[in-house]
Enzyme design. Structure first.
Site, PDB file in Angstrom:
ATOM      1  N   ASP A 112       0.776  -1.294  -0.067  1.00 47.31           N
ATOM      2  CA  ASP A 112       0.136   0.232  -0.545  1.00 47.31           C
ATOM      3  C   ASP A 112       0.993   1.073  -0.204  1.00 47.31           C
ATOM      4  O   ASP A 112       2.080   1.820   1.057  1.00 47.31           O
ATOM      5  CB  ASP A 112      -0.851   0.160   1.095  1.00 47.31           C
ATOM      6  CG  ASP A 112      -1.916   0.910   1.390  1.00 47.31           C
ATOM      7  OD1 ASP A 112      -2.193   1.688   0.051  1.00 47.31           O
ATOM      8  OD2 ASP A 112      -2.894   1.043   2.307  1.00 47.31           O
ATOM      9  N   ASP A 321      -2.342   6.331  -5.983  1.00 50.37           N
ATOM     10  CA  ASP A 321      -2.720   5.473  -5.098  1.00 50.37           C
ATOM     11  C   ASP A 321      -2.742   4.217  -5.315  1.00 50.37           C
ATOM     12  O   ASP A 321      -3.489   3.828  -6.808  1.00 50.37           O
ATOM     13  CB  ASP A 321      -4.075   5.541  -4.542  1.00 50.37           C
ATOM     14  CG  ASP A 321      -4.556   4.890  -2.821  1.00 50.37           C
ATOM     15  OD1 ASP A 321      -3.413   4.075  -3.033  1.00 50.37           O
ATOM     16  OD2 ASP A 321      -4.736   4.705  -3.302  1.00 50.37           O
TER      17      ASP A 321
END
Length: 449
Positions: A112, A321
């Site tokens: 992430d 992202d």
């Protein structure tokens, strides 16, 4: 043996506290890994994969904006489970299998770019994962595990929803994600990367348990953000890159660190372009890029650059992202893009509600899929002249047979952050040059790297 174990623990602890584990950017952490798709191993159709991804993107966007809103109101990290609806974290991002401990215990962590803390569920603290048949890391079986004291840099500088120091001088924490709440204690451990060529390094991490939510198939997170606790910062990794295969294909995707993260070393299908990474004066958890405009085909749209920029108070801006599937644009920009898309797509707008999409078109009955529909590329313009050209499949999806939906949604939160998601990045090799604060990208056949 007991003395040897104590010495190993002390050595790992000293290295972690000093923060001098390796010069990763200098070549000692030149490493390639293959990321598993979020739905690897699940018997989902292409339509189901697309719908799942869009649904959890909404959760992710709500989490990111709620977190940023908390920072802007001087309540950093003060986001509760009640602030966002939950979805399995493994639905939101690709994962990597690593070895934890000595000898290595192989565990799957979600990669992430919007998280910093590296953490996994531990047998001494968690019973939640055992209910789902997921393997738990057992610190009691490792000779290199050691608790980090409250005076450690990671405890002092780490940002959590809650943090405290116990009477045993252990740093305990609680953190909330877009899908789960986790608590635990900070520790140091040897992490092993790779299968055929392995690299083993000591890292500070969170050893704990899920208190709410689910990981479904994974046991923790491998944070790649620019913040203090991440893999990138702890190992001083100067650059990394990844190339995501088409989301609906469910193939593995390459993740590259150090000198191997070089776009020029891999065959691309278009030019390599570079812009700057932008610093947010308030929030340092995400990778911001200077998006200044949007075109549809050759037509520059009337999207105000100011609507995409970071404002002086830290709100606004655009992030890249790895954990969001579809893109999000602030209201002002989204409405302009939506109108332009409706003008060029010569198909009827779907007259029924489609979950998690703002705009869908009904495909002609004679069309087997949206591959028969021709649309101009959507172009993201960055400061300095770099332009990310997105073909149809990078901004449209087919969540159901007969429907073609815009894979761009609207950010309505007051923090006004825009998000470039996985669909936009598919078959795009993207490079984060953290040392030089640059962001590069090139269209690439990712499954051929």
């Amino acid at each position: 043996m007991a003395c040897l174990r104590v010495l190993l623990q002390l050595l790992v602890l000293v290295l972690s506290l000093a923060g001098v584990v390796t010069d990763a950017g200098g070549g000692s952490f030149d490493f390639r890994a293959d990321l598993d798709h979020p739905y690897t191993g699940l018997s989902l159709s292409r339509h189901e994969v697309v719908r799942h991804g869009a649904r959890v993107s909404k959760t992710r966007a709500a989490w990111l904006t709620a977190k940023l809103a908390g920072v802007l109101s001087n309540k950093r990290g003060d986001v509760s489970v009640a602030d966002v609806r939950l979805a399995p974290l493994s639905d939101q991002a690709h994962s990597l299998t690593v070895g934890i401990g000595t000898p290595p215990q192989r565990r799957k962590l979600i990669v992430d770019t919007g998280s910093d803390l590296i953490w996994t569920q531990c047998k001494l603290f968690s019973r939640h994962a055992a209910k789902h048949g997921e393997p738990l890391y057992d610190p009691g079986e490792s000779s290199s595990f050691a608790f980090l004291p409250c005076s450690s840099r990671l405890c002092q500088e780490g940002q959590f929803s809650f943090k405290n120091c116990t009477t045993k001088n252990r740093c305990v924490y609680e953190d909330v994600y877009g899908s789960a709440a986790a608590n635990g204690v900070l520790a140091s451990e040897a992490f092993t990367f790779g299968v055929h060529r392995t690299v083993s390094l000591p890292l500070g991490f969170g050893c704990g348990a899920l208190s709410t939510g689910s990981l479904v198939g994974a046991t923790g997170i491998l944070g790649l953000s620019p913040e203090t606790l991440s893999l990138i910062t702890q190992l001083d990794i100067q650059r990394f890159s990844y190339c995501l295969t088409p989301f609906a294909d469910q193939k593995t995707s390459p993740l590259l660190f150090g000198a191997t993260a070089d776009l020029s070393k891999h065959k691309t299908t278009g030019p390599i372009q570079t812009t700057s990474l932008v610093r947010n004066p308030v929030e340092t958890l995400y990778y911001y890029v200077p998006l200044v405009g949007i075109s549809l085909g050759y037509k520059r749209l009337a999207v105000p650059a100011a609507s995409l920029a970071i404002r002086p108070d830290g709100s606004g801006g655009t992030i890249v992202d790895s954990g969001s599937t579809v893109a999000y644009l602030v209201d002002t920009a989204f409405e302009v893009v939506k109108k332009a898309v409706m003008d060029v797509v010569k198909l009827p707008v779907a007259n029924r509600t489609v979950e998690d999409y703002e705009l869908c078109f009904a495909l002609p009955r004679r069309a087997a899929a949206m591959e028969t529909v021709q649309v101009p590329p959507l172009v993201l313009h960055f400061d300095g002249g770099a332009a990310m050209v997105l073909p149809r499949d990078n901004y449209f999806q087919e969540p159901r047979a007969g429907l073609m939906c815009l894979a761009v949604a609207k950010t309505t939160d007051g923090s006004g952050v825009s998000i470039i998601g996985n669909v936009q990045q598919q078959n795009m090799h993207v490079l984060f040059d953290v040392h030089n604060q640059k962001f590069s990208f090139a269209p690439t056949q990712c499954d051929q790297i």
